[in-house]
Design a protein around this motif. Structure first.
Motif, PDB file in Angstrom:
ATOM      1  N   THR A 121      -7.509   4.315  -3.404  1.00 33.87           N
ATOM      2  CA  THR A 121      -6.487   3.385  -2.915  1.00 33.87           C
ATOM      3  C   THR A 121      -6.892   2.807  -1.556  1.00 33.87           C
ATOM      4  OG1 THR A 121      -4.830   4.708  -4.035  1.00 33.87           O
ATOM      5  CG2 THR A 121      -4.025   3.202  -2.360  1.00 33.87           C
ATOM      6  N   ALA A 122      -7.258   3.728  -0.668  1.00 34.34           N
ATOM      7  CA  ALA A 122      -7.544   3.293   0.704  1.00 34.34           C
ATOM      8  C   ALA A 122      -8.743   2.356   0.756  1.00 34.34           C
ATOM      9  CB  ALA A 122      -7.791   4.526   1.577  1.00 34.34           C
ATOM     10  N   VAL A 131      -3.535   6.661   5.090  1.00 38.27           N
ATOM     11  CA  VAL A 131      -3.726   7.211   3.725  1.00 38.27           C
ATOM     12  C   VAL A 131      -4.439   8.567   3.829  1.00 38.27           C
ATOM     13  CG1 VAL A 131      -4.787   6.817   1.480  1.00 38.27           C
ATOM     14  CG2 VAL A 131      -3.778   4.909   2.702  1.00 38.27           C
ATOM     15  N   LEU A 148       0.831  -1.213   0.000  1.00 37.35           N
ATOM     16  CA  LEU A 148       0.000   0.000   0.000  1.00 37.35           C
ATOM     17  C   LEU A 148       0.869   1.268   0.000  1.00 37.35           C
ATOM     18  CD1 LEU A 148      -3.053   0.165  -0.042  1.00 37.35           C
ATOM     19  CD2 LEU A 148      -3.017   0.564   2.411  1.00 37.35           C
ATOM     20  N   THR A 180       0.145   4.085  -2.544  1.00 37.92           N
ATOM     21  CA  THR A 180      -0.310   5.384  -2.029  1.00 37.92           C
ATOM     22  C   THR A 180       0.560   6.518  -2.572  1.00 37.92           C
ATOM     23  OG1 THR A 180      -1.047   4.288  -0.013  1.00 37.92           O
ATOM     24  CG2 THR A 180      -0.788   6.675   0.084  1.00 37.92           C
ATOM     25  N   TYR A 235     -11.110   9.319   7.117  1.00 34.39           N
ATOM     26  CA  TYR A 235     -10.735   8.027   6.530  1.00 34.39           C
ATOM     27  C   TYR A 235     -10.798   6.925   7.590  1.00 34.39           C
ATOM     28  CZ  TYR A 235      -9.049   9.648   1.928  1.00 34.39           C
ATOM     29  OH  TYR A 235      -8.951  10.136   0.674  1.00 34.39           O
ATOM     30  N   LEU A 255      -6.538   8.872  -3.834  1.00 33.94           N
ATOM     31  CA  LEU A 255      -6.113   8.402  -2.510  1.00 33.94           C
ATOM     32  C   LEU A 255      -7.242   7.649  -1.818  1.00 33.94           C
ATOM     33  CD1 LEU A 255      -3.987  11.443  -1.353  1.00 33.94           C
ATOM     34  CD2 LEU A 255      -3.203   9.087  -1.564  1.00 33.94           C
TER      35      LEU A 255
END
Lengths: 170, 340
Positions: free
Chosen positions: A36-37, A56, A6, A10, A75, A33
């Motif tokens: 991705t997370a 992230v 990751l 990231t 997040y 982002l």
């Protein structure tokens, strides 16, 4: 997928997000982002995956001009919710993954917009906030489709390999 | 397992490890937010520095792809420009060939009339060479044009547009009066201001003078022929002896509207005979003079200071050429380039 992977992903996402920010002139754009997370969290995330999502988020904080910690908290909180949802329902199939993913992205964008509006009401109207949330949720979900498909295809291949190995008694 | 008792609702929440972690994450986030003013600038600077190499790679890749696209596009554009240049070069070559053909035809016609223009050219060239160390100040060029026939002329007038407007206080229903004597009787060329033609330029059929440009329109121009009334020009007479031309008297050619035109102001002290050739006067621009015609008749009245000379034009009024060349003059850029 290993959580260590990751880190470069990231980095790449942050780099692309920064580079493309100047080129995307439309009202909404995919949040790489967040993609991705939450793509990782939906597919591979363990019980403590929200911590990685929060990290992230910290990167997203560094990429933005808002005070630190906002994206990290959002997040982290939404990531916790995603893990909770995964425990409540089966998200092994792609439509379910997409649904959870869309919900997470929309929540993240909406919460970030609300916080930004609370900090500086003049920069955002309610209509713009809703519009931006919807567009970002849509674009990011669309961008996540090939990612989730690739992950699903990789998992199916691996599980079939395991089944074959088990059938052959190895 | 530890439990958290909500003082407001009274509900009890089990504090699991994950919840504790979430609380920790939120606490860190709040702490970061509280210290954002101090922490954010150095952290963001460090993050930008970390991103810089990747962004440079992306920019380089973007530049390369842009250059590649531009290269593909510019190659196609360059090919188009090259093709256009080639077309214009070929067009220019064609124009020069046509002019050479016209000149050659003129030479042949002049030779038929007993004129040896080659010797003319060399004779005049000899006299000019001594004074021609410098590049000439004025260059001559020719513009090819077609002589439009009656049908073409009758087709054109309804489409003519006047080049005057409100700036000259012209209003609707103003009368248009033709101020050109003879009007459409003048031959019409298919070149005008579009070819940068100007009035009073000589119109040549080969090396013979056919007339002058009378009026210039946007795309056409009229020609005042040598013999027509109103035509005037300075000429010089030449006698051919042993294959060489000897220039002597000068006079003024005047169109009479008849078949023969007059040459005035030639003093009787000058030797003039029938058959002498009439050329344009050397004005320091042309390498060789252009043929106007031949002396057809000479009279000398007793006591008169000037000859009465009639000239037969080299180009017959009754037989207009199909294509002509208009002599254009321009300043020689070589002269200015040399700082002279």
């Amino acid at each position: 997928m290993s959580p260590q992977l990751l880190i470069p992903i990231t980095y790449l996402a942050a780099m692309l997000q920064t580079w493309l920010a100047a080129r995307w002139t439309a009202g909404g754009a995919p949040d790489l982002l967040a993609l991705t997370a939450f793509a990782w969290l939906v597919t591979y995330g363990g019980p403590r995956g929200f911590i990685l999502a929060a990290l992230v988020g910290l990167v997203a904080d560094l990429n933005s001009s808002a005070p630190l910690g906002i994206e990290m908290a959002i997040y982290g909180g939404v990531g916790y919710g995603v893990i909770w949802l995964r425990r409540q329902m089966n998200v092994d199939r792609m439509p379910a993954q997409l649904g959870v993913f869309w919900l997470a992205i929309t929540l993240v964008t909406l919460l970030a917009g609300i916080v930004a509006w609370c900090l500086n009401p003049s920069i955002l109207s309610a209509r713009l906030l809703v519009e931006r949330t919807a567009l970002t949720g849509l674009y990011t979900t669309l961008a996540a489709v090939p990612v989730l498909m690739a992950v699903g295809w990789r998992r199916a291949k691996r599980s079939s390999g395991v089944l074959v190995s088990a059938a052959m008694g190895r | 397992m530890n439990r958290f008792n909500s003082p407001r609702t009274g509900r009890t929440w089990p504090i699991t490890a994950r919840r504790a972690m979430l609380l920790g994450v939120l606490a860190v986030a709040i702490a970061l937010g509280a210290m954002s003013n101090r922490l954010a600038p150095p952290l963001r600077a460090a993050w930008r520095e970390a991103l810089r190499p990747g962004l440079q790679v992306l920019s380089s890749a973007d530049d390369w792809s842009s250059n590649f696209r531009d290269g593909l596009r510019s190659t196609a554009e360059q090919q188009l420009v090259d093709a256009q240049n080639k077309i214009s070069d070929l067009t220019e070559q064609l124009r020069r060939r046509e002019l050479q053909i016209q000149l050659a035809r003129g030479d042949r016609a002049s030779a038929d009339n007993g004129v040896q223009l080659a010797s003319t050219s060399s004779a005049v060239g000899d006299s000019v060479k001594n004074a021609a160390d410098l590049p000439p100040l004025v260059n001559c060029q020719t513009v090819s044009a077609r002589v439009l026939g009656k049908q073409a002329q009758s087709f054109l007038p309804p489409r003519d547009l006047l080049d005057v407007g409100q700036s000259q206080k012209i209003t609707a229903k103003s009368l248009v009066i033709d101020d050109v004597k003879g009007g459409l009787d003048h031959p019409l060329l298919d070149r005008g201001r579009d070819a940068d033609l100007k009035a009073d330029r000589l119109v040549l059929a080969g090396r013979r003078v056919w007339g002058k440009v009378a009026e210039v329109g946007p795309h056409t121009s009229t020609v005042l022929r040598v013999g027509e009334a109103g035509y005037r020009d300075l000429v010089q007479l030449a006698t051919e002896r042993s294959g060489r031309l000897h220039f002597a008297a000068r006079g003024v050619l005047v169109g009479t509207g008849d078949r023969l035109c007059k040459i005035e102001l030639v003093e009787t002290s000058e030797p003039v005979t029938i058959g002498d050739l009439v050329f344009t006067a050397d004005d320091g621009v042309l390498d060789s003079p252009l043929l106007y015609g031949r002396v057809a008749r000479v009279e000398r009245k007793p006591g008169a200071p000037h000859w009465n000379i009639w000239m037969e034009p080299a180009v017959s009024i009754g037989r207009p050429p199909s294509s002509v060349a208009v002599l254009q003059m321009e300043l020689n850029p070589a002269r200015f380039a040399a700082g002279q």
